[in-house]
Design a protein around this motif. Structure first.
Motif, PDB file in Angstrom:
ATOM      1  N   GLN A  52       0.778  -1.209   0.119  1.00 43.32           N
ATOM      2  CA  GLN A  52      -0.065  -0.061  -0.021  1.00 43.32           C
ATOM      3  C   GLN A  52       0.918   1.325  -0.274  1.00 43.32           C
ATOM      4  O   GLN A  52       0.478   2.430  -0.681  1.00 43.32           O
ATOM      5  CB  GLN A  52      -0.945  -0.036   1.115  1.00 43.32           C
ATOM      6  CG  GLN A  52      -1.819   1.244   1.279  1.00 43.32           C
ATOM      7  CD  GLN A  52      -2.878   1.478   0.140  1.00 43.32           C
ATOM      8  OE1 GLN A  52      -3.576   0.367  -0.376  1.00 43.32           O
ATOM      9  NE2 GLN A  52      -2.697   2.818  -0.172  1.00 43.32           N
ATOM     10  N   GLN A 135      -5.886  -4.614  -5.737  1.00 42.50           N
ATOM     11  CA  GLN A 135      -6.282  -3.308  -5.852  1.00 42.50           C
ATOM     12  C   GLN A 135      -6.156  -2.360  -4.658  1.00 42.50           C
ATOM     13  O   GLN A 135      -6.304  -2.568  -3.558  1.00 42.50           O
ATOM     14  CB  GLN A 135      -7.873  -3.248  -6.254  1.00 42.50           C
ATOM     15  CG  GLN A 135      -8.213  -4.111  -7.434  1.00 42.50           C
ATOM     16  CD  GLN A 135      -7.543  -3.415  -8.875  1.00 42.50           C
ATOM     17  OE1 GLN A 135      -7.507  -2.367  -8.791  1.00 42.50           O
ATOM     18  NE2 GLN A 135      -7.044  -4.361  -9.545  1.00 42.50           N
ATOM     19  N   ARG A 137      -6.045   1.191  -2.616  1.00 40.23           N
ATOM     20  CA  ARG A 137      -6.836   2.775  -2.596  1.00 40.23           C
ATOM     21  C   ARG A 137      -5.960   3.803  -2.972  1.00 40.23           C
ATOM     22  O   ARG A 137      -4.659   3.710  -2.690  1.00 40.23           O
ATOM     23  CB  ARG A 137      -7.305   2.681  -1.065  1.00 40.23           C
ATOM     24  CG  ARG A 137      -6.296   3.050  -0.255  1.00 40.23           C
ATOM     25  CD  ARG A 137      -6.881   3.454   1.472  1.00 40.23           C
ATOM     26  NE  ARG A 137      -5.794   3.999   2.192  1.00 40.23           N
ATOM     27  CZ  ARG A 137      -5.230   3.089   3.097  1.00 40.23           C
ATOM     28  NH1 ARG A 137      -5.492   1.907   3.081  1.00 40.23           N
ATOM     29  NH2 ARG A 137      -4.317   3.645   3.768  1.00 40.23           N
ATOM     30  N   ASP A 138      -6.456   4.752  -3.187  1.00 43.02           N
ATOM     31  CA  ASP A 138      -5.941   5.825  -3.629  1.00 43.02           C
ATOM     32  C   ASP A 138      -5.561   6.590  -2.623  1.00 43.02           C
ATOM     33  O   ASP A 138      -6.057   6.899  -1.766  1.00 43.02           O
ATOM     34  CB  ASP A 138      -6.941   6.686  -4.736  1.00 43.02           C
ATOM     35  CG  ASP A 138      -6.114   8.145  -5.117  1.00 43.02           C
ATOM     36  OD1 ASP A 138      -4.950   8.464  -4.740  1.00 43.02           O
ATOM     37  OD2 ASP A 138      -6.729   8.861  -5.993  1.00 43.02           O
ATOM     38  N   ASP A 139      -3.869   7.116  -2.407  1.00 41.11           N
ATOM     39  CA  ASP A 139      -3.382   7.594  -1.403  1.00 41.11           C
ATOM     40  C   ASP A 139      -4.201   9.001  -0.890  1.00 41.11           C
ATOM     41  O   ASP A 139      -4.082   9.295   0.171  1.00 41.11           O
ATOM     42  CB  ASP A 139      -1.880   7.810  -1.589  1.00 41.11           C
ATOM     43  CG  ASP A 139      -1.080   6.641  -1.381  1.00 41.11           C
ATOM     44  OD1 ASP A 139      -1.561   5.511  -0.732  1.00 41.11           O
ATOM     45  OD2 ASP A 139       0.029   6.734  -1.742  1.00 41.11           O
ATOM     46  N   ALA A 141      -7.637   9.439  -1.463  1.00 46.09           N
ATOM     47  CA  ALA A 141      -8.731   9.253  -1.331  1.00 46.09           C
ATOM     48  C   ALA A 141      -9.032   9.144   0.131  1.00 46.09           C
ATOM     49  O   ALA A 141      -8.115   8.768   0.971  1.00 46.09           O
ATOM     50  CB  ALA A 141      -9.190   7.977  -2.025  1.00 46.09           C
ATOM     51  N   THR A 143     -10.093   7.437   3.424  1.00 46.36           N
ATOM     52  CA  THR A 143     -10.205   5.942   4.105  1.00 46.36           C
ATOM     53  C   THR A 143     -11.447   5.606   4.592  1.00 46.36           C
ATOM     54  O   THR A 143     -11.812   4.219   4.675  1.00 46.36           O
ATOM     55  CB  THR A 143      -9.082   5.826   4.892  1.00 46.36           C
ATOM     56  OG1 THR A 143      -9.357   6.501   6.102  1.00 46.36           O
ATOM     57  CG2 THR A 143      -7.709   5.974   4.307  1.00 46.36           C
ATOM     58  N   GLY A 145     -14.278   6.112   3.281  1.00 42.83           N
ATOM     59  CA  GLY A 145     -15.324   5.928   2.080  1.00 42.83           C
ATOM     60  C   GLY A 145     -15.773   7.139   1.696  1.00 42.83           C
ATOM     61  O   GLY A 145     -15.329   8.235   1.845  1.00 42.83           O
ATOM     62  N   GLU A 146     -16.760   7.251   0.478  1.00 39.61           N
ATOM     63  CA  GLU A 146     -17.020   8.594   0.211  1.00 39.61           C
ATOM     64  C   GLU A 146     -17.952   9.423   1.191  1.00 39.61           C
ATOM     65  O   GLU A 146     -18.837   9.048   1.466  1.00 39.61           O
ATOM     66  CB  GLU A 146     -18.039   8.371  -1.239  1.00 39.61           C
ATOM     67  CG  GLU A 146     -18.219   9.477  -1.812  1.00 39.61           C
ATOM     68  CD  GLU A 146     -16.986   9.978  -2.436  1.00 39.61           C
ATOM     69  OE1 GLU A 146     -17.262  11.130  -2.744  1.00 39.61           O
ATOM     70  OE2 GLU A 146     -16.217   9.427  -2.810  1.00 39.61           O
ATOM     71  N   ASN A 234      -5.023   7.487   9.703  1.00 42.20           N
ATOM     72  CA  ASN A 234      -6.277   7.227   8.843  1.00 42.20           C
ATOM     73  C   ASN A 234      -7.399   8.000   9.489  1.00 42.20           C
ATOM     74  O   ASN A 234      -7.575   8.806  10.424  1.00 42.20           O
ATOM     75  CB  ASN A 234      -6.367   5.819   8.609  1.00 42.20           C
ATOM     76  CG  ASN A 234      -5.312   5.502   7.353  1.00 42.20           C
ATOM     77  OD1 ASN A 234      -4.808   6.164   6.863  1.00 42.20           O
ATOM     78  ND2 ASN A 234      -4.883   3.975   8.000  1.00 42.20           N
TER      79      ASN A 234
END
Length: 445
Positions: A52, A135, A137-139, A141, A143, A145-146, A234
């Motif tokens: 990651q 896959q 996660r985008d660093d 993004a 953590t 969720g949206e 996070n």
């Protein structure tokens, strides 16, 4: 930096320490053992615990995504995992609670596998043995969720040179109705993590009758801690059924601490809010707060293993869900103990190799999360190293005490609580006891 042995620090507070021999010290099995290869044996470990960060365009200094990437670093990988410097996870082994959610640390067997791979010449193995790619996660993004709402602070320019800057920006959330919060996360908004020492977000809103931690009173218009960001941190995802209330018209205070790095940077802090659906009614109140603060620190120059203690009393029953030590560059170790109302003492958690660059939140597994009755005192003990042997020490020739700057130091823990009334507390204690295996059950194969 000189490595302090676990016994030299923790035995001083009467702990029984279980030491596990390093993989290098363990006896290798007899001949005939299949060769350890990168594709079959090492890559699954890297995928779970390392990639990651160790991949192109992420935060680590090198990629380990392929054999060609990893091979030049083989001996360094062995050294770092045997020393348990990587992956970053600083819970002392054999001391206190050992079950956590999202624990990336390596088992003894995994460390031994990596060591054998390096010692045998770091062979690649059969390319067909390579596990499927994972896959990531985008660093950048969130953590959690949206999010439903992102509140953004003021653009702030950090000059290339100068002293640390800390101050406050108060931003309106824009909420027009009360909402129950289920997760929250803070981060530098423009990706300039290297200049952000911390971001502490607090709710500024009318008194909502929240239960205040350790007897602190919020009062009308008082700030209520919401979320904290520091390197390695996070988002905070609350346990199911727990929440914080964010009221219509609420504002968020961004308490920012910036540190110049020799190049002008611009930051714009952000806090993401993720709500329960409208109409949902939570059962429990959730809060994270300072625990065991001690602002009366005395760190003489040239002295190692300096001990500082702080105490916090719980005025409500609680289930503790997370522990996050907070020290600065001289910080070395921290332990948290519970002193129960009857005087008995229990070790909860210790970090034995604290590093200021990693503000890790240790989330307890649900079946071991401490259940503490009201009146329990949490004792937080920290150790600091103010000598030149500490390579992170910014000024080993001078005395240091408590302060907000990076070159000062601190001693406390962020602790997350779910507050419980007497009936619910008794219920959860009974459920925990019922799930514990009996002595007979423990002896069964």
């Amino acid at each position: 930096m000189k490595d302090f042995g676990l016994p030299s620090i923790l035995m001083g507070i009467g702990l029984a320490v279980t030491l596990v021999p390093s993989a290098a010290a363990q006896t290798a099995p007899a001949g005939g053992t299949p060769q350890v290869t990168f594709t079959k044996d090492v890559m699954p470990i890297l995928q779970r615990s390392c990639l990651q960060c160790h991949r192109p365009a992420s935060m680590a200094p090198m990629s380990l995504l392929t054999y060609q990437d990893a091979r030049p670093w083989a001996r360094s990988i062995k050294r770092e995992v045997e020393a348990r410097n990587m992956p970053p996870w600083h819970i002392a082994r054999g001391v206190g609670l050992q079950k956590f959610k999202d624990d990336p640390s390596l088992s003894d067997a995994e460390i031994e596998t990596i060591s054998k791979w390096v010692d045998s010449g770091a062979p690649q193995g059969n390319p067909s043995d390579m596990p499927p790619p994972v896959q990531f996660r985008d660093d950048n993004a969130w953590t959690i969720g949206e999010p439903d709402l992102v509140v953004t602070s003021v653009r702030h320019t950090i000059p290339a040179e100068g002293s640390d800057w800390w101050g406050n920006y108060v931003i309106d959330t824009g909420l027009t109705e009360d909402r129950w919060l289920r997760a929250v996360e803070a981060k530098p908004g423009l990706g300039n993590k290297q200049v952000v020492h911390h971001l502490v977000g607090s709710l500024v809103q009318d008194d909502d009758n929240d239960i205040e931690l350790l007897g602190r009173s919020g009062g009308a218009g008082g700030d209520q801690f919401l979320v904290e960001y520091a390197v390695g941190k996070n988002g905070d995802i609350f346990p199911e059924g727990t929440a914080r209330l964010v009221k219509a018209g609420a504002k968020i205070r961004f308490n920012m601490h910036y540190h110049p790095i020799g190049e002008e940077k611009v930051d714009q802090g952000q806090i993401a809010l993720y709500f329960y659906p409208k109409g949902y009614t939570p059962k429990f109140y959730y809060q994270s707060s300072h625990t065991g603060d001690n602002d009366d620190m005395d760190l003489p120059a040239g002295v190692d293993n300096i001990r500082t203690e702080g105490y916090s009393r719980l005025n409500q029953n609680a289930r503790v869900t997370a522990f996050q030590p907070h020290l600065h560059n001289r910080g070395k170790a921290q332990c948290m103990q519970a002193i129960y109302p009857d005087g008995t003492l229990e070790m909860l958690s210790c970090t034995d190799r604290y590093k200021f660059g990693w503000h890790i939140v240790y989330n307890y597994a649900d079946d071991v999360a401490p259940l503490l009755p009201k009146g329990t005192v949490l004792k937080v003990t920290s150790w600091h190293n103010n000598t030149a042997s500490n390579i992170y020490n910014p000024d080993p020739i001078n005395w240091t005490g408590f302060g907000q700057r990076s070159i000062d130091d601190m001693s406390f823990a962020w602790v997350s609580y779910v507050w419980l009334d007497d009936e619910e507390f008794a219920k959860q204690v009974a459920e925990r006891k019922a799930k514990q295996p009996t002595t007979t059950q423990q002896q069964q194969p």
